[in-house]
Enzyme design. Structure first.
Site, PDB file in Angstrom:
ATOM      1  N   CYS A   1      13.247  10.144   7.904  1.00  0.00           N
ATOM      2  CA  CYS A   1      12.866   9.636   9.451  1.00  0.00           C
ATOM      3  C   CYS A   1      14.383   9.917  10.256  1.00  0.00           C
ATOM      4  O   CYS A   1      14.615  10.159  11.395  1.00  0.00           O
ATOM      5  CB  CYS A   1      12.570   8.371   9.212  1.00  0.00           C
ATOM      6  SG  CYS A   1      13.511   7.258   8.437  1.00  0.00           S
TER       7      CYS A   1
ATOM      8  N   GLU B   1       8.505   0.745  11.340  1.00  0.00           N
ATOM      9  CA  GLU B   1       9.853   1.568  11.181  1.00  0.00           C
ATOM     10  C   GLU B   1       9.141   3.016  11.173  1.00  0.00           C
ATOM     11  O   GLU B   1       8.440   3.777  10.206  1.00  0.00           O
ATOM     12  CB  GLU B   1      10.337   1.585   9.962  1.00  0.00           C
ATOM     13  CG  GLU B   1      11.019   0.055   9.521  1.00  0.00           C
ATOM     14  CD  GLU B   1      12.500  -0.077  10.063  1.00  0.00           C
ATOM     15  OE1 GLU B   1      12.966   1.041  10.596  1.00  0.00           O
ATOM     16  OE2 GLU B   1      12.786  -1.259  10.143  1.00  0.00           O
TER      17      GLU B   1
ATOM     18  N   GLY C   1       6.247   4.622   8.553  1.00  0.00           N
ATOM     19  CA  GLY C   1       5.353   5.884   8.543  1.00  0.00           C
ATOM     20  C   GLY C   1       5.510   6.513  10.007  1.00  0.00           C
ATOM     21  O   GLY C   1       6.513   6.105  10.695  1.00  0.00           O
TER      22      GLY C   1
ATOM     23  N   THR D   1       4.940   7.501  13.919  1.00  0.00           N
ATOM     24  CA  THR D   1       4.637   6.789  15.229  1.00  0.00           C
ATOM     25  C   THR D   1       3.233   6.645  15.614  1.00  0.00           C
ATOM     26  O   THR D   1       3.052   5.759  16.244  1.00  0.00           O
ATOM     27  CB  THR D   1       5.657   7.564  16.393  1.00  0.00           C
ATOM     28  OG1 THR D   1       6.851   7.552  15.891  1.00  0.00           O
ATOM     29  CG2 THR D   1       5.509   6.859  17.583  1.00  0.00           C
ATOM     30  N   GLU D   2       2.501   7.776  15.310  1.00  0.00           N
ATOM     31  CA  GLU D   2       1.158   7.781  15.822  1.00  0.00           C
ATOM     32  C   GLU D   2       0.299   6.567  15.021  1.00  0.00           C
ATOM     33  O   GLU D   2      -0.558   5.915  15.704  1.00  0.00           O
ATOM     34  CB  GLU D   2       0.347   9.084  15.404  1.00  0.00           C
ATOM     35  CG  GLU D   2      -0.828   9.248  15.642  1.00  0.00           C
ATOM     36  CD  GLU D   2      -1.436  10.476  14.824  1.00  0.00           C
ATOM     37  OE1 GLU D   2      -0.637  11.288  14.520  1.00  0.00           O
ATOM     38  OE2 GLU D   2      -2.865  10.630  14.715  1.00  0.00           O
TER      39      GLU D   2
ATOM     40  N   GLU E   1       9.176  15.629  15.878  1.00  0.00           N
ATOM     41  CA  GLU E   1       9.607  15.659  14.524  1.00  0.00           C
ATOM     42  C   GLU E   1       8.820  16.635  13.442  1.00  0.00           C
ATOM     43  O   GLU E   1       7.760  16.533  13.303  1.00  0.00           O
ATOM     44  CB  GLU E   1       9.174  14.127  13.708  1.00  0.00           C
ATOM     45  CG  GLU E   1       9.810  13.744  12.637  1.00  0.00           C
ATOM     46  CD  GLU E   1       9.317  12.305  12.074  1.00  0.00           C
ATOM     47  OE1 GLU E   1       8.324  12.096  12.107  1.00  0.00           O
ATOM     48  OE2 GLU E   1      10.182  11.647  11.930  1.00  0.00           O
TER      49      GLU E   1
ATOM     50  N   LYS F   1       0.810  -1.184   0.039  1.00  0.00           N
ATOM     51  CA  LYS F   1      -0.035   0.067  -0.044  1.00  0.00           C
ATOM     52  C   LYS F   1       0.809   1.120   0.080  1.00  0.00           C
ATOM     53  O   LYS F   1       1.430   1.759   0.960  1.00  0.00           O
ATOM     54  CB  LYS F   1      -0.785  -0.102   1.291  1.00  0.00           C
ATOM     55  CG  LYS F   1      -2.242   0.615   0.889  1.00  0.00           C
ATOM     56  CD  LYS F   1      -2.277   2.063   0.691  1.00  0.00           C
ATOM     57  CE  LYS F   1      -2.107   2.932   1.888  1.00  0.00           C
ATOM     58  NZ  LYS F   1      -1.793   4.508   1.832  1.00  0.00           N
TER      59      LYS F   1
END
Ligand code: NAD
Length: 478
Positions: free
Chosen positions: A292, A258, A236, A238-239, A389, A184
């Protein structure tokens, strides 16, 4: 200081962009079940590039079933050396079509073409090449007595900052181990994943071995929730990673995450400053800071703080911001309007909380989403810009006096993906690197990658590794 004027150096290779893309399921291109499409936009010009199929739970189900069939019928049973041939074929085609893919990546994502040309595409090809080599040597990745077995169907979800490379990072090891895949891509950058699907089609992989279902968060969520998926590999925020961890908890699904980062880049007073400044610039402004593992917190030893600030101020004036398809461009477009708004919000918070903003003086193109190379001085640990971030070309500069203070400040973050250390003392480099809670620590360099080297995080940067033998094991059940 003289700042050179550069004549335009436009990329002349053209990318073949279709008007409309369907989903790649079971070796065929098909319309999404809902008939819905979304637009993908060139963030450098705000022009619509193509309409892309919006996959929903029905499409995800089709793709997962196709992947399961391909797994049982062909891929799992195939001789490992045969599997390797397909991976080599994909790698070779990526190399053959590298310039066109670089242009496509830049048009869809906004990154400078010199980066997509010199980093994203060659690295993607290198990953397929590297894992092709592993396919018939899997038992050497195991402990004595263990038999390598694939996991099954892997659901893979990738972000927009390295669209082709993240797809390659995930697909190559999965296939090498005998798994099949449903990928995806991110909603703002689907085009190179779809080009990769075309390459996979041309490489004649058995139908259903790799499926690409474009869409948004709901598409990703449907993949995560699908009962027939054996493993989720997510890259993607963290949330979203936390949400996925909650959904998969208590199921039999394997999971690797990750996630985000807020890397410390530590600069000691004995560092080779010319090289270190280049490392710092590369560490934060590469890919507009949409990285990242970006070195987004610069920890400078107090005695050299003022000199570093002067040098950085001068250096960012020489960065060229503008058309990402110009081969001289250093800072391209921000990936989307919403990402630029997020950067603006965090920069405003930095100013409001009392930090001092330094920016490159440059002309911002009238159309497109851009943000100049920037850094903040006078940053406190408590500031949002030191903790959150930003994922943009914005560096936060903090100071330290002793090595222990540097380590304490560097580790004072919920993340732990990467870090960098600059000093001319090898022993000090090692001393600090061992104490940093980060998956990757670069010493006297930054942003160096290799397919044979594992990459991944600690704490809120996730778990599991991609790359190298460690990345291979994430796709093996034993
Ligand atoms: P994001 O989490 O918003 O989206 C990533 C992907 O997940 C997209 O494909 C999105 O459609 C999908 N998604 C969103 N919600 C979902 C849900 N509920 N269920 C399943 N899928 C869902 O992240 P982003 O904004 O696209 O990417 C930026 C983030 O990615 C940054 O935080 C960055 O640090 C991180 N990142 C990490 C690495 C790494 O290796 N650690 C590499 C690149 C990017």
């Amino acid at each position: 200081m003289t700042i050179f004027e550069y004549a335009p150096a436009p990329e002349t290779t053209r990318a073949n962009v279709r008007k409309e893309y369907g989903l790649f399921i079971d070796g065929k291109w098909m319309a999404p079940a809902s008939g819905r499409y979304f637009e993908t936009v060139n963030p450098a010009t705000e022009e619509v590039l193509a309409k892309v199929g919006h996959g929903d739970a029905t499409d995800v189900d089709r793709a997962v079933r196709a992947a399961r069939r391909a797994y049982e019928k062909y891929w799992r049973k195939m001789k490992p050396a045969e599997r390797a041939k397909y991976l080599y074929r994909i790698s070779r085609t990526l190399v053959e079509r590298s310039r066109e893919l670089a242009v496509l990546e830049t048009m869809d994502g906004g990154k400078p073409v010199k980066e997509s040309r010199d980093f994203d595409v060659p690295m993607s090809a290198a990953h397929f090449f590297y894992y092709a080599g592993w396919a018939d040597k899997l038992e050497y990745a195991m402990r004595a007595g263990e038999t390598p077995r694939p996991v099954g169907v892997a659901g893979q979800i990738v972000p927009w900052n390295f669209p082709l490379l993240m797809a390659a990072w995930k697909i190559a090891p999965a296939l090498a181990c005998g798994n099949t895949v449903v990928l995806k891509p991110a909603e703002t950058t689907p085009l190179t994943a779809l080009a990769l699907a075309q390459i996979i089609e041309e490489a004649d992989l058995p139908p259903g071995t790799v499926n690409v279902v474009t869409g948004d968060d709901t598409t990703g969520a449907a993949l995560v929730e699908h009962e027939e998926v054996d493993k989720i590999a997510f890259t993607g925020s963290t949330e979203v990673g936390k949400r996925i961890a909650r959904t998969t908890a208590g199921t039999r699904k394997r999971l690797t995450l990750e996630l985000g980062g807020k890397a410390a880049h530590i600069l000691f007073s004995d560092a080779p400053l010319d090289q270190a400044i280049e490392g710092v610039v590369n560490g934060i402004y590469f890919n507009q800071g949409h990285v990242c593992c970006a070195g987004s917190r610069l920890l400078v030893q107090e005695s050299i703080h003022d000199e570093v600030v002067v040098r950085l101020t001068e250096r960012i004036q020489t960065l060229r911001l503008g058309d990402p398809l110009d081969k001289n461009t250093d800072i391209g477009a921000i990936n989307s309007k919403s990402q630029r708004d997020k950067i603006l919000d965090l920069v405003r918070s930095g100013i409001d909380e009392g930090a001092t903003l330094v920016q490159q003086a440059c002309q911002i193109p009238e159309r497109g989403y851009y943000f100049p190379a920037s850094f903040f001085t006078g940053v406190q640990q408590s500031h949002r810009i030191a903790r959150e971030e930003i994922f943009g070309p914005v560096l936060s500069v903090l100071t330290f006096r002793t090595a222990d203070e540097a380590v304490e400040k560097a580790n004072n973050t919920p993340y732990g993906l990467s870090a960098g250390v600059w000093t001319d003392k090898g022993s000090k480099n090692m001393y600090i690197a061992q104490r940093l809670k980060a998956g990757v620590v670069w010493c006297n360099t930054f942003n160096l990658f290799d397919p044979s080297s594992p990459f991944g995080g600690y704490r809120e940067s996730g778990f599991g590794r991609e790359g190298g033998v460690h990345g291979l094991k994430e796709y093996l059940a034993c």
